[in-house]
Write a protein that holds these residues in place. Structure first.
Motif, mmCIF file in Angstrom:
data_model
loop_
_atom_site.group_PDB
_atom_site.id
_atom_site.type_symbol
_atom_site.label_atom_id
_atom_site.label_comp_id
_atom_site.label_asym_id
_atom_site.label_seq_id
_atom_site.Cartn_x
_atom_site.Cartn_y
_atom_site.Cartn_z
ATOM 1 N N GLN A 90 1.148 2.294 6.418
ATOM 2 C CA GLN A 90 -0.278 2.000 6.275
ATOM 3 C C GLN A 90 -0.486 0.579 5.766
ATOM 4 O OE1 GLN A 90 -2.474 4.843 3.940
ATOM 5 N NE2 GLN A 90 -4.207 3.458 3.641
ATOM 6 N N GLN A 94 -2.346 -2.324 7.846
ATOM 7 C CA GLN A 94 -3.529 -3.021 7.322
ATOM 8 C C GLN A 94 -3.310 -4.541 7.316
ATOM 9 O OE1 GLN A 94 -3.651 -0.945 3.582
ATOM 10 N NE2 GLN A 94 -5.380 0.374 4.215
ATOM 11 N N GLU A 95 -2.071 -4.972 6.986
ATOM 12 C CA GLU A 95 -1.786 -6.406 6.984
ATOM 13 C C GLU A 95 -1.840 -6.968 8.398
ATOM 14 O OE1 GLU A 95 -0.616 -10.147 5.192
ATOM 15 O OE2 GLU A 95 -1.712 -8.352 4.594
ATOM 16 N N SER A 135 -4.186 -9.209 3.317
ATOM 17 C CA SER A 135 -5.201 -8.152 3.255
ATOM 18 C C SER A 135 -5.240 -7.537 1.851
ATOM 19 C CB SER A 135 -4.886 -7.053 4.273
ATOM 20 O OG SER A 135 -5.657 -5.890 4.030
ATOM 21 N N GLU A 137 -6.689 -4.784 1.095
ATOM 22 C CA GLU A 137 -6.443 -3.358 1.270
ATOM 23 C C GLU A 137 -4.945 -3.064 1.374
ATOM 24 O OE1 GLU A 137 -8.424 -5.126 3.145
ATOM 25 O OE2 GLU A 137 -10.465 -4.403 2.679
ATOM 26 N N GLU A 140 -3.375 -3.347 -2.040
ATOM 27 C CA GLU A 140 -3.687 -2.157 -2.839
ATOM 28 C C GLU A 140 -2.834 -0.956 -2.401
ATOM 29 O OE1 GLU A 140 -7.470 0.811 -3.759
ATOM 30 O OE2 GLU A 140 -7.768 -1.068 -2.670
ATOM 31 N N THR A 141 -2.660 -0.772 -1.105
ATOM 32 C CA THR A 141 -1.850 0.330 -0.595
ATOM 33 C C THR A 141 -0.402 0.183 -1.039
ATOM 34 O OG1 THR A 141 -3.294 0.575 1.326
ATOM 35 C CG2 THR A 141 -1.101 1.555 1.476
#
Length: 646
Positions: A90, A94-95, A135, A137, A140-141
Motif C-alpha cells: 500500500q 501510494q508513492e 507522498s 499518505e 504515514e502508511t
C-alpha cells in the motif's frame, strides 16, 4: 438505619452448597471394588467418570479438548506477515501514485528505486528506512507498518504490550527498554541470591502496567514470560521455512530500530535457561479464516500449550499422579470458575471418604475400613433385594429367647444381655425402693430389667463361592462377590445370632473376611477345589453343633482339584477319579451332620450336571439353576425361605 447491599458471591466455593454425600460415592467405589478393582484403582476411576452431582475428570478433559479445537480453528498464524506485506504494498502504491503525474527526472529515479526493492519484505523495509517519501499518505502508511511490527513483536514477548504501546512514541520505547534492563538486572541479582521481595515490589510499582496478569512474585513472572517465549518459538516452528525466516528478520529489524534487540535477546536466553522443562520446539496445527497478529497468534499457541499440559494433568495417566498436580488457577482461566469448583470438589472426595471413616492407608495404597465394608455389603444386599423384588423376613419360633418380637414379660438384667431394657419396670423397681437425696430416684444394677422376646433359632451358614478363572471368563466373578457380600450383610444385620462363613475356592479354599472378600482381585487360577471348601465348611458346622446347618454352593464347574495328603492342592482336567471320590466323601460327611446342600449351578455343562446330580442323590439337597445376573437374589431368597420354614 444501616443499609445492606446484596450481590453475586464470587469469591471461592458457594458457602450455601449442600455438603457432599460421600456415601453415594462409596457405593459406586464399592461396586468397582466388587468387580475386581483395588480401592486405589476404584477411587481413580471414580474421579475420572464422576458421580451423582459431581463432574469427573473425563468431562473436564472433554471440555479442554473442545477448547483446543476452538483455538486451532481461530485463524492463521501468519497474519502479521500478511498485514506487513499489505501495508508495504500500500505504501509503495501510494508513492507511485504521487510520482506518476510528475514528468521530472527525480520522479523517474524514485520510481526506479521502488522497482528495485527486494521481494523480501524485511529487506524492502530496511531499504525504505532512509527513503524520502514524496507522498504524505505513503509515509504515514510506512510508519504504521513499522509501528505494527514493533507492537506485535513486543506483544509476542510480553502479553498486553500492544495496548501499553498504543502510543508508539519514542518515550514508550525507552520505557520498554528500561523495563527489560531492570528485569535482567533483577534476574542477575536473583542468581547471586541477592534478590528481595522489596526489589520485586519496586519493579512492579514502576512497570506493572506491562504485566496485566499481575504476577505475585519473580518466579511467577518468569514462568509467565518463559511460557510466552516458548510459545513464540513454537509459533515460528509452525510456519514454513520461508515464512519463518521472513518473520524473524522483520522482528529483529523492528527491535534493532527500537534499540531493544540486545536486551530482548539476553532476556530470552535467561528465560530458556530457567525453564528448560517447557516445550521450546515443535509446531502446532492452527488454521482458520481470520488473520491473527503475532501477539494474538502467540497467545493462541501459548494457550494450546497450557491446554496440553492441563490435559495431561487431568488425565492422571502418569506414575504417582494426584489431583494436587492439577493447577486450579489454570482450570479457572481455561474453563471458568465452575470447572475450578468442580475440580476442588473432586479433591475433597478422597478427604471426605477418609474423614467419614471409609478409607484408610497411604495415597498409593488405599484400604477399605470396616465401616466401608459394612456399607458395601449393605449396598450389595439392597441391590440384590431390589432385583428380586423381595425384602428380608424373619424366621422365628414361639420359644422365649434372645431375639424377636416382645413377649410382654421381663426378667432381671444379667451381664452380657443385649435385649432391650424394660424402662417402666426398671423405674418401678427403683421407685419401690424409695427416693433418695430429697426425692430423687437412684438406679442400681439390681433395678434393671430386660424385655423378653420370642426366640429365633440360630443357623450356621456356609456360602461356598467358586472363584476359579472360569468364573472370570464367563463374567460371573463380580456377581459371585456381590452375592457373598449381600449374604454376609443379610445375616450380620437381620440375623445377628447366626454364624456365617464365606469360603472362596479355586485350586484351594480359604475363609474370607468381609474386607478380604471386598478387596479380592482377579487372579487367573485354574482349579475348582470343592473338596477343600467342604472340608472348611464342615469345621465351621462342627464349631456350632446346635445351630441349624445351611450350606450353599455357587459354582460353574465340576470339581477339578483336591487336597493331597501333604496338604497341597492337586489339579487335573479332566477330573481325576480321586478328586471326585474325595469330594463326594465330604458330601457324605455333610449328610451325616444333617446339612442339606443347595448347589447354584451357573453353567450349562453336561459334566457339571452329572456331578451335581450325584451330589444331590447322595445328600438329599437340591440344585438351583439361576439367571447369573440375578444370582444374589436367588441365594438370598433361598436362605430367607429356609429360615422362614424353620
Amino acid at each position: 438505619m444501616r443499609g445492606f447491599r446484596y450481590g453475586r458471591y464470587d469469591d471461592g466455593p458457594d458457602p450455601l452448597r449442600a455438603p457432599y454425600d460421600a456415601r453415594s460415592a462409596l457405593d459406586e467405589l464399592g461396586r468397582s471394588v466388587m468387580a475386581g478393582s483395588s480401592p486405589t484403582r476404584a477411587l481413580r476411576d471414580l474421579l475420572r467418570r464422576g458421580t451423582r452431582g459431581l463432574t469427573g475428570l473425563d468431562d473436564l478433559v472433554r471440555r479442554i479438548r473442545e477448547r483446543g479445537r476452538q483455538l486451532r480453528s481461530r485463524g492463521r498464524l501468519d497474519g502479521t506477515l500478511r498485514e506487513a506485506r499489505r501495508l508495504l504494498d500500500q505504501a509503495v502504491g501510494q508513492e507511485r501514485a504521487a510520482l506518476f503525474p510528475d514528468p521530472g527526472d527525480d520522479a523517474r529515479l524514485r520510481e526506479r528505486e521502488l522497482d528495485d526493492l527486494p521481494s523480501d519484505p524485511a529487506a524492502a523495509i530496511r531499504r525504505l528506512a532512509d527513503y524520502r517519501w514524496r507522498s504524505p499518505e505513503a509515509r504515514e502508511t510506512f510508519e504504521r507498518l513499522r509501528d505494527l511490527l514493533r507492537r506485535e513483536v513486543l506483544d509476542a514477548q510480553f502479553r498486553g504490550m500492544r495496548q501499553a504501546m498504543s502510543g508508539g512514541t519514542p518515550e514508550d520505547l525507552r520505557r520498554v527498554g528500561a523495563m527489560v534492563e531492570a528485569l535482567n538486572a533483577m534476574l542477575d541479582a536473583d542468581d547471586r541470591g541477592e534478590h528481595t521481595r522489596a526489589d520485586f515490589d519496586r519493579f512492579l510499582a514502576e512497570f506493572g502496567d506491562f504485566f496485566p496478569d499481575n504476577p505475585r512474585d519473580l518466579d511467577e513472572l518468569v514462568d509467565s514470560l518463559a511460557r510466552r517465549s516458548a510459545a513464540t518459538q513454537r509459533l515460528l516452528d509452525s510456519l514454513t521455512p520461508e515464512q519463518r525466516a521472513e518473520l524473524l528478520e522483520l522482528s529483529r529489524q523492528a527491535m534493532r530500530e527500537a534499540g531493544l534487540d540486545d536486551v530482548l535477546q539476553r532476556l530470552g536466553e535467561r528465560l530458556r535457561a530457567r525453564r528448560p522443562d517447557l516445550v521450546w520446539s515443535g509446531g502446532v496445527d492452527v488454521a482458520g479464516e481470520a488473520e491473527l497478529g503475532l501477539g494474538d497468534a502467540t497467545t493462541a499457541v501459548a494457550e494450546l500449550a497450557d491446554l496440553a499440559e492441563l490435559e495431561e494433568a487431568l488425565g492422571q495417566g502418569y506414575a504417582g499422579a494426584h489431583l494436587d498436580d492439577i493447577d486450579v488457577d489454570a482450570v479457572w482461566r481455561t474453563l471458568g470458575r465452575s470447572a475450578a469448583e468442580e475440580l476442588e470438589r473432586l479433591r475433597e472426595l478422597e478427604r471426605e471418604l477418609r474423614d467419614q471413616g471409609y478409607l484408610s492407608g497411604s495415597r498409593g495404597r488405599l484400604e477399605l475400613t470396616p465401616k466401608a465394608v459394612r456399607r458395601i455389603g449393605e449396598t450389595a444386599l439392597r441391590d440384590v433385594l431390589s432385583a428380586s423384588g423381595g425384602r428380608p423376613g424373619g424366621h422365628e419360633t414361639r420359644d422365649v429367647g434372645a431375639a424377636g418380637e416382645l413377649t410382654g414379660t421381663s426378667r432381671p438384667w444379667r451381664f452380657g444381655d443385649e435385649q432391650p431394657l424394660d424402662a417402666v419396670r426398671t423405674l418401678a423397681n427403683a421407685a419401690r425402693r424409695g427416693s433418695e437425696d430429697g426425692g430423687r430416684l437412684r438406679l442400681r444394677v439390681e433395678d434393671f430389667e430386660v424385655a423378653e422376646t420370642e426366640r429365633r433359632d440360630a443357623a450356621a451358614v456356609c456360602l461356598l463361592v467358586d472363584l476359579s478363572y472360569s468364573m472370570v471368563q464367563r463374567g460371573l466373578w463380580g456377581a459371585a462377590k456381590q452375592t457373598a457380600m449381600a449374604l454376609h450383610a443379610l445375616v450380620s444385620t437381620r440375623f445377628p445370632q447366626d454364624a456365617v462363613q464365606i469360603i472362596g475356592f479355586d485350586d484351594h479354599a480359604r475363609v474370607l473376611a468381609p474386607r478380604e472378600l471386598a478387596e479380592l482381585s482377579l487372579e487367573p487360577v485354574q482349579g475348582t477345589n470343592l473338596h477343600h471348601a467342604l472340608l472348611l465348611a464342615g469345621r465351621h458346622l462342627d464349631r456350632h453343633p446346635e445351630f441349624e446347618p445351611v450350606v450353599l454352593v455357587v459354582t460353574d464347574g465340576e470339581p477339578t482339584a483336591h487336597l493331597d495328603d501333604d496338604g497341597l492342592p492337586h489339579f487335573s482336567y479332566p477330573p481325576a477319579p480321586r478328586t471326585t471320590e474325595l469330594t463326594l466323601a465330604q458330601v457324605d460327611r455333610m449328610t451325616r451332620r444333617g446339612a442339606r446342600l443347595t448347589v447354584f449351578s451357573l453353567a450349562d455343562d453336561p459334566r457339571l450336571e452329572e456331578f451335581v446330580s450325584a451330589l444331590v442323590a447322595r445328600n438329599g439337597g437340591r440344585t438351583v439353576r439361576p439367571d447369573p445376573d440375578r444370582l444374589g437374589s436367588y441365594v438370598v431368597r433361598d436362605l430367607l425361605s429356609r429360615r422362614s420354614r424353620r
